[in-house]
Design an enzyme around this catalytic site. Structure first.
Site, PDB file in Angstrom:
ATOM      1  N   LYS A  89       3.408 -32.662   4.672  1.00 48.83           N
ATOM      2  CA  LYS A  89       2.810 -32.250   5.949  1.00 48.83           C
ATOM      3  C   LYS A  89       2.797 -33.445   6.892  1.00 48.83           C
ATOM      4  O   LYS A  89       2.039 -34.380   6.723  1.00 48.83           O
ATOM      5  CB  LYS A  89       1.370 -31.752   5.769  1.00 48.83           C
ATOM      6  CG  LYS A  89       0.910 -31.018   7.028  1.00 48.83           C
ATOM      7  CD  LYS A  89      -0.560 -31.115   7.313  1.00 48.83           C
ATOM      8  CE  LYS A  89      -0.976 -32.257   8.163  1.00 48.83           C
ATOM      9  NZ  LYS A  89      -0.463 -32.303   9.540  1.00 48.83           N
TER      10      LYS A  89
ATOM     11  N   GLY B 169      -3.760 -41.974   6.116  1.00 46.99           N
ATOM     12  CA  GLY B 169      -4.410 -41.632   7.376  1.00 46.99           C
ATOM     13  C   GLY B 169      -5.726 -42.360   7.497  1.00 46.99           C
ATOM     14  O   GLY B 169      -5.915 -43.436   6.919  1.00 46.99           O
ATOM     15  N   SER B 170      -6.650 -41.736   8.216  1.00 49.87           N
ATOM     16  CA  SER B 170      -7.920 -42.400   8.502  1.00 49.87           C
ATOM     17  C   SER B 170      -8.840 -42.371   7.274  1.00 49.87           C
ATOM     18  O   SER B 170      -8.747 -41.473   6.429  1.00 49.87           O
ATOM     19  CB  SER B 170      -8.603 -41.700   9.672  1.00 49.87           C
ATOM     20  OG  SER B 170      -8.838 -40.347   9.339  1.00 49.87           O
ATOM     21  N   THR B 171      -9.749 -43.321   7.233  1.00 50.31           N
ATOM     22  CA  THR B 171     -10.705 -43.376   6.130  1.00 50.31           C
ATOM     23  C   THR B 171     -11.608 -42.142   6.167  1.00 50.31           C
ATOM     24  O   THR B 171     -11.959 -41.592   5.115  1.00 50.31           O
ATOM     25  CB  THR B 171     -11.512 -44.684   6.207  1.00 50.31           C
ATOM     26  OG1 THR B 171     -10.589 -45.777   6.059  1.00 50.31           O
ATOM     27  CG2 THR B 171     -12.561 -44.773   5.117  1.00 50.31           C
ATOM     28  N   ALA B 172     -11.925 -41.657   7.382  1.00 44.92           N
ATOM     29  CA  ALA B 172     -12.813 -40.486   7.490  1.00 44.92           C
ATOM     30  C   ALA B 172     -12.176 -39.265   6.821  1.00 44.92           C
ATOM     31  O   ALA B 172     -12.826 -38.600   6.001  1.00 44.92           O
ATOM     32  CB  ALA B 172     -13.104 -40.198   8.964  1.00 44.92           C
TER      33      ALA B 172
ATOM     34  N   GLY C 124      -9.563 -39.280   4.726  1.00 44.65           N
ATOM     35  CA  GLY C 124      -9.260 -39.625   3.330  1.00 44.65           C
ATOM     36  C   GLY C 124     -10.447 -39.379   2.408  1.00 44.65           C
ATOM     37  O   GLY C 124     -10.296 -38.896   1.278  1.00 44.65           O
TER      38      GLY C 124
ATOM     39  N   GLU D  92      -4.056 -44.030   1.220  1.00 47.18           N
ATOM     40  CA  GLU D  92      -3.692 -45.226   1.986  1.00 47.18           C
ATOM     41  C   GLU D  92      -4.388 -45.089   3.331  1.00 47.18           C
ATOM     42  O   GLU D  92      -4.000 -44.250   4.148  1.00 47.18           O
ATOM     43  CB  GLU D  92      -2.164 -45.312   2.189  1.00 47.18           C
ATOM     44  CG  GLU D  92      -1.365 -45.461   0.912  1.00 47.18           C
ATOM     45  CD  GLU D  92      -1.451 -46.847   0.307  1.00 47.18           C
ATOM     46  OE1 GLU D  92      -2.163 -47.715   0.842  1.00 47.18           O
ATOM     47  OE2 GLU D  92      -0.797 -47.050  -0.731  1.00 47.18           O
TER      48      GLU D  92
ATOM     49  N   CYS E 205      -1.537 -49.959  10.142  1.00 51.26           N
ATOM     50  CA  CYS E 205      -2.710 -50.169   9.285  1.00 51.26           C
ATOM     51  C   CYS E 205      -2.816 -51.623   8.834  1.00 51.26           C
ATOM     52  O   CYS E 205      -3.884 -52.065   8.443  1.00 51.26           O
ATOM     53  CB  CYS E 205      -2.642 -49.227   8.095  1.00 51.26           C
ATOM     54  SG  CYS E 205      -1.060 -49.277   7.275  1.00 51.26           S
TER      55      CYS E 205
ATOM     56  N   GLU F 156     -11.432 -50.352  13.186  1.00 55.59           N
ATOM     57  CA  GLU F 156      -9.995 -50.252  13.416  1.00 55.59           C
ATOM     58  C   GLU F 156      -9.744 -49.629  14.795  1.00 55.59           C
ATOM     59  O   GLU F 156     -10.041 -48.453  15.010  1.00 55.59           O
ATOM     60  CB  GLU F 156      -9.360 -49.388  12.326  1.00 55.59           C
ATOM     61  CG  GLU F 156      -7.861 -49.353  12.420  1.00 55.59           C
ATOM     62  CD  GLU F 156      -7.224 -48.509  11.319  1.00 55.59           C
ATOM     63  OE1 GLU F 156      -7.681 -47.377  11.107  1.00 55.59           O
ATOM     64  OE2 GLU F 156      -6.289 -49.003  10.675  1.00 55.59           O
TER      65      GLU F 156
HETATM   66  P1  NAD Z   1      -5.693 -38.835  10.359  1.00 54.18           P
HETATM   67  O1  NAD Z   1      -6.570 -39.096   9.201  1.00 54.18           O
HETATM   68  O2  NAD Z   1      -6.310 -38.220  11.557  1.00 54.18           O
HETATM   69  O3  NAD Z   1      -4.483 -37.870   9.962  1.00 54.18           O
HETATM   70  C1  NAD Z   1      -3.609 -38.168   8.899  1.00 54.18           C
HETATM   71  C2  NAD Z   1      -3.010 -36.887   8.386  1.00 54.18           C
HETATM   72  O4  NAD Z   1      -4.045 -36.092   7.816  1.00 54.18           O
HETATM   73  C3  NAD Z   1      -2.371 -36.021   9.475  1.00 54.18           C
HETATM   74  O5  NAD Z   1      -1.214 -35.414   8.963  1.00 54.18           O
HETATM   75  C4  NAD Z   1      -3.442 -34.971   9.748  1.00 54.18           C
HETATM   76  O6  NAD Z   1      -2.930 -33.771  10.255  1.00 54.18           O
HETATM   77  C5  NAD Z   1      -4.003 -34.793   8.353  1.00 54.18           C
HETATM   78  N1  NAD Z   1      -5.368 -34.225   8.329  1.00 54.18           N
HETATM   79  C6  NAD Z   1      -6.295 -34.234   9.316  1.00 54.18           C
HETATM   80  N2  NAD Z   1      -7.404 -33.575   8.919  1.00 54.18           N
HETATM   81  C7  NAD Z   1      -7.175 -33.162   7.647  1.00 54.18           C
HETATM   82  C8  NAD Z   1      -7.950 -32.450   6.692  1.00 54.18           C
HETATM   83  N3  NAD Z   1      -9.198 -32.026   6.960  1.00 54.18           N
HETATM   84  N4  NAD Z   1      -7.416 -32.225   5.464  1.00 54.18           N
HETATM   85  C9  NAD Z   1      -6.170 -32.668   5.150  1.00 54.18           C
HETATM   86  N5  NAD Z   1      -5.381 -33.326   6.033  1.00 54.18           N
HETATM   87  C10 NAD Z   1      -5.888 -33.570   7.271  1.00 54.18           C
HETATM   88  O7  NAD Z   1      -4.991 -40.218  10.686  1.00 54.18           O
HETATM   89  P2  NAD Z   1      -3.962 -40.527  11.835  1.00 54.18           P
HETATM   90  O8  NAD Z   1      -4.770 -40.687  13.075  1.00 54.18           O
HETATM   91  O9  NAD Z   1      -2.837 -39.579  11.824  1.00 54.18           O
HETATM   92  O10 NAD Z   1      -3.355 -41.925  11.342  1.00 54.18           O
HETATM   93  C11 NAD Z   1      -3.953 -43.130  11.633  1.00 54.18           C
HETATM   94  C12 NAD Z   1      -4.709 -43.676  10.458  1.00 54.18           C
HETATM   95  O11 NAD Z   1      -3.820 -43.824   9.340  1.00 54.18           O
HETATM   96  C13 NAD Z   1      -5.251 -45.047  10.701  1.00 54.18           C
HETATM   97  O12 NAD Z   1      -6.571 -45.134  10.259  1.00 54.18           O
HETATM   98  C14 NAD Z   1      -4.357 -45.958   9.871  1.00 54.18           C
HETATM   99  O13 NAD Z   1      -4.920 -47.151   9.466  1.00 54.18           O
HETATM  100  C15 NAD Z   1      -4.026 -45.097   8.735  1.00 54.18           C
HETATM  101  N6  NAD Z   1      -2.812 -45.573   8.077  1.00 54.18           N
HETATM  102  C16 NAD Z   1      -2.903 -46.152   6.840  1.00 54.18           C
HETATM  103  C17 NAD Z   1      -1.768 -46.630   6.209  1.00 54.18           C
HETATM  104  C18 NAD Z   1      -1.837 -47.261   4.855  1.00 54.18           C
HETATM  105  O14 NAD Z   1      -0.800 -47.309   4.194  1.00 54.18           O
HETATM  106  N7  NAD Z   1      -2.967 -47.722   4.395  1.00 54.18           N
HETATM  107  C19 NAD Z   1      -0.539 -46.521   6.828  1.00 54.18           C
HETATM  108  C20 NAD Z   1      -0.483 -45.939   8.088  1.00 54.18           C
HETATM  109  C21 NAD Z   1      -1.643 -45.448   8.686  1.00 54.18           C
END
Ligand code: NAD
Length: 459
Positions: free
Chosen positions: A157, A210-213, A215, A232, A266, A358
Site C-alpha cells: 500500500k 511512516g510516522s511514530t503515531a 506505527g 520504521e 527520516c 520531527e
Molecule cells: P504516515 O504514518 O502518515 O503514513 C505512512 C503510511 O501509513 C501511508 O501509506 C499511510 O497511508 C498509512 N497509514 C495512515 N494511517 C494508517 C492506519 N490507520 N493504518 C494503517 N496505515 C495507515 O507517515 P507519512 O507522513 O507518510 O511519512 C512520513 C513519516 O515516515 C515520517 O515520520 C518519517 O520519519 C517516517 N519515515 C521513516 C523511515 C524509516 O525507515 N525509519 C523512512 C521514511 C519515513
C-alpha cells in the site's frame, strides 16, 4: 468516474494534477489477500533457482525503465532527478541482492543426541508493506524484495500522495514474468486500506514505514492476531561536531545532511550539535554552505533541493519556524509549488519543539555543547534513535560516542546511513526490527525445528 475518495496526485513543484488514481476499499484488500495466498503457495513451491531468476528479471526490467521511473518520481514526489535515479537504482540493486539470497536461505544442523536436528526457514505467507511518501520506491522495495525472495507474496500500500511509481513497479514485475497476484499494489487511504491489511487475519506480517503515531496503532492492532510487525518510524538525528574535527569538511557536508529530499528524510541530521569552543567558527563556515544550496525545479539536473510534498507538509513546516526567528536562510522559488527555504535556527533552546520534534522539512537547529558527556546527553535527548553523525579526528572518541549514542545507524566523518547490504532500523521510538543487510530475508521467515530420531526400532 472519479469520486471524492480517489487519490489526486499533484506535482509538488507546480501543484498541477499529474493523475487521479482510484482508491481501493477494505473489500479489495480481502480479495487481494485471497489471491495473494494462492499465488504464494505456488511461488514457495518453485525451485529456489527459478525464483531467483525471476527476481533478477524483475531487477533488469526496473533497470530498463530506470529513467521512466525516475521521471515519474520527480513528477509525483518532487524529488530531484538525481535523487530519483538513485532511488530507482536502489530498487534494482535490492532486487538483485535479494535474488542472491534465495539459494542461500539455509537453516542449521544442530548437534543433539539420538538423532539429527535441523532448522528450516519457511516463508510467512502474505506480507503487507505500508509505505510512506518520502521515498516511495526504495522503501516499498526494502520490504517487498526480501519478502518475495524468502518465498512470500506481497501486498503493497503506497502513500496517498505517491501511488504512481508503486503501480508501475507492479506492472514491471508482471512484464518480468513474476506470477500474477504475487506482488499486488493497492493504492488507497491509510485508515481504510492500510488498516484493513493490519487487521486482516490472512496477512502474516506488516512492514510499516511512516510516522511514530500511526506505527504505534499498527503495532497495537496487529497484536490482535500476534502479527509480525516491523516498524520504521520517525527520527530527529544529531550531527555532532567536535572541536578537533575537520571543520571545513563538517560544515561543507552539513547542509545536504538535512536538506536532501527537502528534509523529508527520516535520517535527516536536523540537530547540529557543535562544541562551544568552535561554535562561532563553524557557523561562519555553515552559513555560506547553506545559502548556496540550489533550490528549484527538481527536473533540472543542477538542482539540489526541490519542494515539499504537499501543502499540508508546507503548513506543518511553517508552523515550526517564526518569520523573525534568528538563523541562516537559503533561497526558494516563489509562486506555485510547496516551497520552503533551507533554514538553520541558531538561537533555540535544546527542549524547544523544533529542537526535539520531527519537522520533516528543510529545517535544522544548531546547539552548542561543552564536552563529550554533554554531547552524548544532548544527542540522546529525544524520543527518537534512528541515525546520527560524529565528526572528530580522535578514533577513540569516535568509538566511545558511537557506543553511547542510542541510535540504529551512525556514521563517523560522513552522513551515510543507508546501504541495501547493511542493516537499517531504529532504537527507541524510531522503530522495531531491522531491514536490509545480510539478514533481510530471514526477517520474512519462521524458523521450524525438526528432530529426526536415528534410533532403530526397539528390538
Ligand atoms: P504516515 O504514518 O502518515 O503514513 C505512512 C503510511 O501509513 C501511508 O501509506 C499511510 O497511508 C498509512 N497509514 C495512515 N494511517 C494508517 C492506519 N490507520 N493504518 C494503517 N496505515 C495507515 O507517515 P507519512 O507522513 O507518510 O511519512 C512520513 C513519516 O515516515 C515520517 O515520520 C518519517 O520519519 C517516517 N519515515 C521513516 C523511515 C524509516 O525507515 N525509519 C523512512 C521514511 C519515513
Amino acid at each position: 468516474m472519479p469520486n471524492e475518495f480517489d487519490l489526486q496526485v499533484l506535482n509538488p513543484a507546480t501543484e498541477e494534477v499529474v493523475a487521479t488514481v482510484p482508491a481501493a476499499t477494505a473489500a479489495d484488500v480481502d480479495a487481494a489477500v485471497g489471491r495473494a495466498a494462492r499465488a504464494q503457495s505456488r511461488w514457495a513451491a518453485l525451485p529456489p533457482g527459478d525464483r531467483a531468476r525471476l527476481l533478477r528479471r524483475f531487477a533488469a526490467a526496473v533497470d530498463d525503465h530506470l529513467e521512466e521511473l525516475a521521471r515519474l518520481e520527480v513528477r509525483e514526489a518532487g524529488h530531484t532527478v538525481g535523487n530519483a535515479r538513485w532511488e530507482a537504482g536502489n530498487v534494482r540493486d535490492l532486487l538483485d541482492y535479494a535474488a542472491g539470497g534465495v539459494e542461500r536461505l539455509t537453516g542449521r544442523q544442530i548437534p543433539v543426541p539420538g538423532g539429527l536436528d535441523i532448522t528450516i526457514l519457511e516463508p510467512l505467507g502474505v506480507v503487507g508493506v505500508i509505505a510512506p511518501w518520502n521515498f516511495p520506491m526504495p522503501i516499498a522495495a526494502w520490504g517487498t524484495a526480501p519478502a518475495l525472495a524468502a518465498g512470500n507474496a506481497v501486498i503493497l500500500k503506497p502513500a496517498e500522495t505517491t501511488p504512481l511509481t508503486a503501480l508501475r513497479l507492479a506492472e514491471l514485475a508482471l512484464v518480468a514474468g513474476l506470477p500474477e497476484d504475487l506482488f499486488q499494489v493497492l493504492p488507497g487511504h491509510g485508515p481504510v486500506v492500510g488498516n484493513a491489511l493490519v487487521e486482516h487475519p490472512g496477512v502474516a506480517k506488516i512492514v510499516f514505514t511512516g510516522s511514530t503515531a500511526v506505527g504505534t496503532q499498527v503495532l497495537a492492532k496487529g497484536s490482535a492476531h500476534l502479527k509480525r510487525v516491523t516498524l520504521e518510524l520517525g527520527g530527529k538525528s544529531p550531527n555532532i561536531v567536535f572541536a578537533d574535527a575537520d571543520l571545513d569538511a563538517a560544515a561543507a557536508a552539513a547542509p545536504m545532511s538535512f536538506l536532501d529530499n527537502s528534509g523529508q528524510d527520516c535520517c535527516a541530521r536536523t540537530r547540529i550539535l557543535v562544541q562551544r569552543s568552535v561554535f562561532d567558527r563553524f557557523l561562519g563556515l555553515l552559513a555560506p554552505a547553506v545559502e548556496s544550496v540550489r533550490v528549484g525545479d527538481p527536473a533540472d539536473e543542477s538542482t539540489q533541493m526541490g519542494p515539499l510534498i504537499s501543502r499540508a507538509q508546507l503548513d506543518k513546516v511553517r508552523s515550526y519556524v517564526a518569520a523573525d526567528a534568528p538563523g541562516i536562510r537559503g533561497k526558494a522559488p516563489e509562486g506555485p509549488g510547496f516551497w520552503f527555504p533551507p533554514t538553520v535556527l541558531t538561537e533555540v533552546g535544546p527542549h524547544a519543539p523544533v529542537a526535539v520534534e520531527e519537522v520533516f522539512g528543510p529545517v535544522a537547529v544548531v546547539l552548542p555543547f561543552e564536552d563529550e558527556a554533554d554531547a552524548i546527553r544532548l544527542a540522546n535527548g529525544t524520543v527518537y534513535g534512528l541515525s546520527g553523525s560524529i565528526w572528530t579526528r580522535d578514533v577513540g572518541r569516535a568509538l566511545r560516542v558511537s557506543q553511547a549514542v542510542r541510535a540504529g545507524n551512525l556514521s563517523v566523518n560522513s552522513h551515510s546511513s543507508v546501504r541495501y547490504w547493511t542493516p537499517f532500523g531504529g532504537f527507541k521510538q524510531s522503530g522495531i526490527g531491522r531491514e536490509l543487510g545480510p539478514d533481510a530475508l530471514t526477517a520474512f521467515t519462521e524458523t521450524k525445528n525438526v528432530f529426526i530420531s536415528t534410533e532403530g526400532p526397539a528390538q
